[in-house]
Design a protein around this motif. Structure first.
Motif, PDB file in Angstrom:
ATOM      1  N   CYS A  20     -69.679   0.097 -60.605  1.00  0.00           N
ATOM      2  CA  CYS A  20     -69.274   1.573 -60.532  1.00  0.00           C
ATOM      3  C   CYS A  20     -69.357   2.006 -61.987  1.00  0.00           C
ATOM      4  CB  CYS A  20     -67.638   1.471 -60.161  1.00  0.00           C
ATOM      5  SG  CYS A  20     -66.567   0.794 -61.173  1.00  0.00           S
ATOM      6  N   ALA A  21     -69.513   3.458 -61.896  1.00  0.00           N
ATOM      7  CA  ALA A  21     -69.583   4.222 -63.028  1.00  0.00           C
ATOM      8  C   ALA A  21     -68.310   4.551 -63.797  1.00  0.00           C
ATOM      9  CB  ALA A  21     -70.243   5.813 -62.776  1.00  0.00           C
ATOM     10  N   GLU A  23     -67.626   6.494 -66.437  1.00  0.00           N
ATOM     11  CA  GLU A  23     -67.565   7.798 -67.261  1.00  0.00           C
ATOM     12  C   GLU A  23     -66.715   8.763 -66.164  1.00  0.00           C
ATOM     13  OE1 GLU A  23     -71.669   7.843 -65.855  1.00  0.00           O
ATOM     14  OE2 GLU A  23     -70.659   6.598 -66.806  1.00  0.00           O
ATOM     15  N   ARG A  24     -66.459   9.717 -66.751  1.00  0.00           N
ATOM     16  CA  ARG A  24     -65.814  10.973 -66.037  1.00  0.00           C
ATOM     17  C   ARG A  24     -66.713  12.240 -66.157  1.00  0.00           C
ATOM     18  NH1 ARG A  24     -60.455  10.786 -65.424  1.00  0.00           N
ATOM     19  NH2 ARG A  24     -59.362   8.788 -66.007  1.00  0.00           N
ATOM     20  N   VAL A  25     -66.321  12.964 -64.987  1.00  0.00           N
ATOM     21  CA  VAL A  25     -66.818  14.260 -64.960  1.00  0.00           C
ATOM     22  C   VAL A  25     -65.725  15.113 -64.840  1.00  0.00           C
ATOM     23  CG1 VAL A  25     -68.242  15.917 -63.500  1.00  0.00           C
ATOM     24  CG2 VAL A  25     -68.749  13.377 -63.633  1.00  0.00           C
ATOM     25  N   PRO A  29     -62.778  10.675 -62.595  1.00  0.00           N
ATOM     26  CA  PRO A  29     -63.636   9.409 -62.658  1.00  0.00           C
ATOM     27  C   PRO A  29     -64.826   9.737 -61.691  1.00  0.00           C
ATOM     28  CG  PRO A  29     -61.446   8.710 -62.262  1.00  0.00           C
ATOM     29  CD  PRO A  29     -61.396  10.129 -62.117  1.00  0.00           C
ATOM     30  N   ARG A  30     -65.867   9.460 -62.258  1.00  0.00           N
ATOM     31  CA  ARG A  30     -67.112   9.831 -61.596  1.00  0.00           C
ATOM     32  C   ARG A  30     -67.291   8.859 -60.296  1.00  0.00           C
ATOM     33  NH1 ARG A  30     -73.476   9.361 -63.883  1.00  0.00           N
ATOM     34  NH2 ARG A  30     -74.523   9.299 -61.883  1.00  0.00           N
ATOM     35  N   ARG A  31     -66.879   7.444 -60.392  1.00  0.00           N
ATOM     36  CA  ARG A  31     -66.779   6.720 -58.982  1.00  0.00           C
ATOM     37  C   ARG A  31     -66.401   7.436 -58.098  1.00  0.00           C
ATOM     38  NH1 ARG A  31     -63.384   4.352 -62.482  1.00  0.00           N
ATOM     39  NH2 ARG A  31     -61.368   3.829 -61.638  1.00  0.00           N
ATOM     40  N   LEU A  33     -66.090  10.571 -57.345  1.00  0.00           N
ATOM     41  CA  LEU A  33     -67.003  11.654 -56.920  1.00  0.00           C
ATOM     42  C   LEU A  33     -68.220  10.982 -55.989  1.00  0.00           C
ATOM     43  CD1 LEU A  33     -67.450  13.857 -60.006  1.00  0.00           C
ATOM     44  CD2 LEU A  33     -66.161  14.422 -58.038  1.00  0.00           C
ATOM     45  N   GLU A  34     -68.917  10.002 -56.624  1.00  0.00           N
ATOM     46  CA  GLU A  34     -69.861   9.145 -55.929  1.00  0.00           C
ATOM     47  C   GLU A  34     -69.448   8.535 -54.693  1.00  0.00           C
ATOM     48  OE1 GLU A  34     -71.327   6.516 -59.032  1.00  0.00           O
ATOM     49  OE2 GLU A  34     -72.584   7.986 -59.808  1.00  0.00           O
ATOM     50  N   PHE A  42     -72.231  14.770 -54.932  1.00  0.00           N
ATOM     51  CA  PHE A  42     -72.046  13.618 -55.577  1.00  0.00           C
ATOM     52  C   PHE A  42     -72.226  12.461 -54.761  1.00  0.00           C
ATOM     53  CE2 PHE A  42     -70.923  15.652 -59.590  1.00  0.00           C
ATOM     54  CZ  PHE A  42     -71.481  14.690 -60.693  1.00  0.00           C
ATOM     55  N   HIS A  46     -75.390   9.797 -54.112  1.00  0.00           N
ATOM     56  CA  HIS A  46     -75.265   8.220 -54.399  1.00  0.00           C
ATOM     57  C   HIS A  46     -75.868   7.629 -53.256  1.00  0.00           C
ATOM     58  CE1 HIS A  46     -73.015   4.580 -54.159  1.00  0.00           C
ATOM     59  NE2 HIS A  46     -73.097   4.506 -55.453  1.00  0.00           N
TER      60      HIS A  46
END
Length: 96
Positions: A20-21, A23-25, A29-31, A33-34, A42, A46
Motif C-alpha cells: 500500500c502507498a 504517502e499522503r495527498v 493517506p493515499r491508500r 483514496l486508491e 483515485f 488504481h
C-alpha cells in the motif's frame, strides 16, 4: 505442498502482492483514496492500473492461465474493498 499432494490444484498459484502507498495527498493517506469509494478518480485509476497494466504484465512474464475463471483477487481491510472494486469494475478479467 498439501494442495499438490491431494491434487486439488493442477499447478501452483502465482501470487502478486502490492504494497500500500504510505504517502499522503494533503491530509488523506493515499491508500484511502486508491482503495476507497470507487466513484472517485483515485480508486478508479488504481483498479484500472491493476487490471490493464499489472495483470497483462504478469500474464506476459509468467505462464499464467489468464482467463477470468482462473484469476482471483483478495485483500484484507481496505485491500478487500479494493478487490471488490476490481471485480466490479473489470468483471471480464477477474472471476474468483
Amino acid at each position: 505442498k498439501k494442495l499438490k499432494r491431494t491434487n486439488d490444484i493442477s499447478s501452483p498459484p502465482i501470487v502478486v502482492l502490492m504494497p500500500c502507498a504510505e504517502e499522503r495527498v494533503g491530509p488523506i493517506p493515499r491508500r484511502h483514496l486508491e482503495y476507497g469509494d470507487i466513484s472517485q478518480t483515485f480508486a478508479q485509476s488504481h483498479a484500472d492500473f491493476v487490471a490493464l497494466t499489472l495483470k497483462p504484465m504478469v500474464d506476459s512474464i509468467f505462464r499464467t492461465m489468464p482467463q477470468k475463471e482462473h484469476t482471483s483477487v483478495i485483500g484484507s481491510s481496505l485491500g478487500g474493498q479494493a478487490s471488490l472494486h476490481l471485480l466490479l469494475r473489470h468483471p471480464k478479467l477477474f472471476g474468483k
